[in-house]
Scaffold this motif. Structure first.
Motif, PDB file in Angstrom:
ATOM      1  N   ALA A 130      -8.087  -7.529   1.266  1.00 58.33           N
ATOM      2  CA  ALA A 130      -7.539  -6.576   0.298  1.00 58.33           C
ATOM      3  C   ALA A 130      -8.319  -5.270   0.309  1.00 58.33           C
ATOM      4  N   LEU A 131      -9.651  -5.363   0.430  1.00 59.40           N
ATOM      5  CA  LEU A 131     -10.464  -4.152   0.473  1.00 59.40           C
ATOM      6  C   LEU A 131     -10.180  -3.358   1.742  1.00 59.40           C
ATOM      7  N   LEU A 132     -10.090  -4.059   2.864  1.00 60.56           N
ATOM      8  CA  LEU A 132      -9.812  -3.380   4.132  1.00 60.56           C
ATOM      9  C   LEU A 132      -8.421  -2.746   4.103  1.00 60.56           C
ATOM     10  N   ALA A 133      -7.461  -3.416   3.486  1.00 58.39           N
ATOM     11  CA  ALA A 133      -6.116  -2.858   3.379  1.00 58.39           C
ATOM     12  C   ALA A 133      -6.124  -1.582   2.553  1.00 58.39           C
ATOM     13  N   ALA A 134      -6.913  -1.569   1.468  1.00 54.04           N
ATOM     14  CA  ALA A 134      -6.995  -0.361   0.640  1.00 54.04           C
ATOM     15  C   ALA A 134      -7.581   0.797   1.435  1.00 54.04           C
ATOM     16  N   ILE A 135      -8.599   0.521   2.222  1.00 54.58           N
ATOM     17  CA  ILE A 135      -9.213   1.568   3.041  1.00 54.58           C
ATOM     18  C   ILE A 135      -8.256   2.020   4.140  1.00 54.58           C
ATOM     19  N   ARG A 136      -7.575   1.045   4.743  1.00 53.36           N
ATOM     20  CA  ARG A 136      -6.638   1.367   5.833  1.00 53.36           C
ATOM     21  C   ARG A 136      -5.520   2.269   5.334  1.00 53.36           C
ATOM     22  N   ALA A 137      -5.185   2.161   4.045  1.00 56.02           N
ATOM     23  CA  ALA A 137      -4.096   2.955   3.475  1.00 56.02           C
ATOM     24  C   ALA A 137      -4.530   4.361   3.093  1.00 56.02           C
ATOM     25  N   ALA A 138      -5.809   4.677   3.220  1.00 56.11           N
ATOM     26  CA  ALA A 138      -6.283   6.016   2.847  1.00 56.11           C
ATOM     27  C   ALA A 138      -5.689   7.069   3.763  1.00 56.11           C
ATOM     28  N   PRO A 139      -5.241   8.178   3.188  1.00 56.30           N
ATOM     29  CA  PRO A 139      -4.721   9.259   4.034  1.00 56.30           C
ATOM     30  C   PRO A 139      -5.789   9.725   5.024  1.00 56.30           C
ATOM     31  N   GLY A 140      -5.432   9.813   6.279  1.00 61.91           N
ATOM     32  CA  GLY A 140      -6.369  10.291   7.289  1.00 61.91           C
ATOM     33  C   GLY A 140      -7.102   9.203   8.036  1.00 61.91           C
ATOM     34  N   VAL A 141      -7.012   7.951   7.603  1.00 61.10           N
ATOM     35  CA  VAL A 141      -7.638   6.867   8.367  1.00 61.10           C
ATOM     36  C   VAL A 141      -6.743   6.591   9.572  1.00 61.10           C
ATOM     37  N   PRO A 142      -7.212   6.919  10.780  1.00 64.42           N
ATOM     38  CA  PRO A 142      -6.307   6.893  11.934  1.00 64.42           C
ATOM     39  C   PRO A 142      -6.078   5.512  12.531  1.00 64.42           C
ATOM     40  N   ASP A 143      -7.031   4.599  12.337  1.00 64.55           N
ATOM     41  CA  ASP A 143      -6.905   3.301  13.004  1.00 64.55           C
ATOM     42  C   ASP A 143      -7.776   2.270  12.293  1.00 64.55           C
ATOM     43  N   ILE A 144      -7.624   1.019  12.702  1.00 61.66           N
ATOM     44  CA  ILE A 144      -8.364  -0.066  12.074  1.00 61.66           C
ATOM     45  C   ILE A 144      -9.851   0.026  12.380  1.00 61.66           C
ATOM     46  N   ASP A 145     -10.217   0.617  13.495  1.00 61.66           N
ATOM     47  CA  ASP A 145     -11.632   0.762  13.825  1.00 61.66           C
ATOM     48  C   ASP A 145     -12.332   1.663  12.806  1.00 61.66           C
ATOM     49  N   THR A 146     -11.696   2.774  12.457  1.00 63.02           N
ATOM     50  CA  THR A 146     -12.262   3.657  11.436  1.00 63.02           C
ATOM     51  C   THR A 146     -12.340   2.950  10.088  1.00 63.02           C
ATOM     52  N   ALA A 147     -11.294   2.195   9.749  1.00 61.79           N
ATOM     53  CA  ALA A 147     -11.307   1.449   8.491  1.00 61.79           C
ATOM     54  C   ALA A 147     -12.458   0.452   8.466  1.00 61.79           C
ATOM     55  N   MET A 148     -12.719  -0.194   9.585  1.00 57.55           N
ATOM     56  CA  MET A 148     -13.822  -1.156   9.651  1.00 57.55           C
ATOM     57  C   MET A 148     -15.167  -0.482   9.446  1.00 57.55           C
ATOM     58  N   ARG A 149     -15.378   0.698  10.054  1.00 59.99           N
ATOM     59  CA  ARG A 149     -16.651   1.397   9.882  1.00 59.99           C
ATOM     60  C   ARG A 149     -16.856   1.787   8.422  1.00 59.99           C
ATOM     61  N   ILE A 150     -15.788   2.216   7.763  1.00 68.62           N
ATOM     62  CA  ILE A 150     -15.888   2.567   6.351  1.00 68.62           C
ATOM     63  C   ILE A 150     -16.223   1.322   5.526  1.00 68.62           C
ATOM     64  N   ALA A 151     -15.535   0.219   5.808  1.00 69.18           N
ATOM     65  CA  ALA A 151     -15.778  -1.026   5.071  1.00 69.18           C
ATOM     66  C   ALA A 151     -17.207  -1.506   5.264  1.00 69.18           C
ATOM     67  N   GLU A 152     -17.725  -1.397   6.479  1.00 67.23           N
ATOM     68  CA  GLU A 152     -19.095  -1.832   6.747  1.00 67.23           C
ATOM     69  C   GLU A 152     -20.101  -0.970   5.997  1.00 67.23           C
ATOM     70  N   THR A 153     -19.882   0.336   5.975  1.00 71.24           N
ATOM     71  CA  THR A 153     -20.787   1.236   5.266  1.00 71.24           C
ATOM     72  C   THR A 153     -20.741   0.969   3.767  1.00 71.24           C
ATOM     73  N   LEU A 154     -19.544   0.758   3.247  1.00 69.51           N
ATOM     74  CA  LEU A 154     -19.403   0.425   1.832  1.00 69.51           C
ATOM     75  C   LEU A 154     -20.146  -0.872   1.505  1.00 69.51           C
TER      76      LEU A 154
END
Length: 236
Positions: A130-154
């Motif tokens: 659910a958290l990764l899905a919320a990040i993936r839905a952010a405007p400007g997140v181009p791919d799942i790799d970027t979403a993963m980096r954000i999730a890891e930093t969070l």
């Protein structure tokens, strides 16, 4: 010897008449209550069995090792955390972060088990999804790799923030001093050290910076982090 089948995929043994009926749910609830009351170090198969008025060998029909029991306990806490909610991705991520903080304050031992390898329990995975899905839905997140980096930093921020807050609560109980009392007791020594002139920036921070409480510190740090994510994403 532990089973090669993960506990999540092993059926519970069939019920049998006994003075104290058992289930994984009852075992985990007893272990969580014990950890809440006495700390993670108090949790053992033997002690949990005693809480349930059962012999330790009966518990081994449900969990193979203490490590499995800890996994089940962590998943039970994740099950208490509400799903991320909000109209925007920032609100959803903030609600997930607040849920993690509240869970760690309700179950301080939970903070000790954060980090390391991903948890594979169903509630843990549902929370992560659910958290990764919320990040993936952010405007400007181009791919799942970027979403993963954000999730890891969070995750790094959350783990450090809640561990620090839990450590402060434990220090307060151990010393009998809250933060203000500790600061007052340490003040004369700190003033002497700062008066040497060797710590100019630290002196400025101590004397002039606004000192936030734990909740304000958490919210401010999270806002900085979300601002940083947003600033570094491509335009929506």
């Amino acid at each position: 010897m532990s089973s090669s089948t993960p506990v999540w995929e092993r059926p519970e043994p069939p019920e049998r008449p006994a003075p104290s009926p058992l289930s994984r749910a009852r075992i985990v609830a007893a272990a969580v209550a014990l950890a809440d009351a006495e700390g993670l170090g108090a949790v053992s198969i033997r002690k949990v069995a005693a809480e349930l008025d059962a012999g330790p060998m009966r518990l081994y029909r449900y969990v193979d090792t203490k490590e499995e029991l800890l996994e089940l306990m962590v998943d039970a806490v994740y099950a208490e955390i509400p799903a991320p909610a909000g109209r925007t991705w920032r609100e959803a991520v903030r609600s997930a972060a607040q849920g993690m903080r509240e869970a760690a304050l309700a179950h301080e031992w939970f903070a000790d088990l954060l980090g390391g390898r991903p948890r594979l329990g169903p509630a843990s995975m549902a929370h992560g999804d659910a958290l990764l899905a919320a990040i993936r839905a952010a405007p400007g997140v181009p791919d799942i790799d970027t979403a993963m980096r954000i999730a890891e930093t969070l995750s790094l921020f959350l783990n450090g923030a809640v561990r620090k807050e839990v450590a402060e609560r434990r220090a307060e109980r151990a010393t009998g001093q809250n933060v203000s009392q500790w600061q007052a007791a340490s003040g004369p020594y700190l003033e002497r050290m700062l008066a040497t002139g060797r710590y100019e920036t630290l002196a400025e921070a101590v004397q002039e910076a606004r000192h936030l409480d734990a909740a304000e510190t958490f919210e401010t740090g999270l806002a900085y982090l979300l601002d940083g994510f947003e600033a570094n994403l491509p335009a929506a």
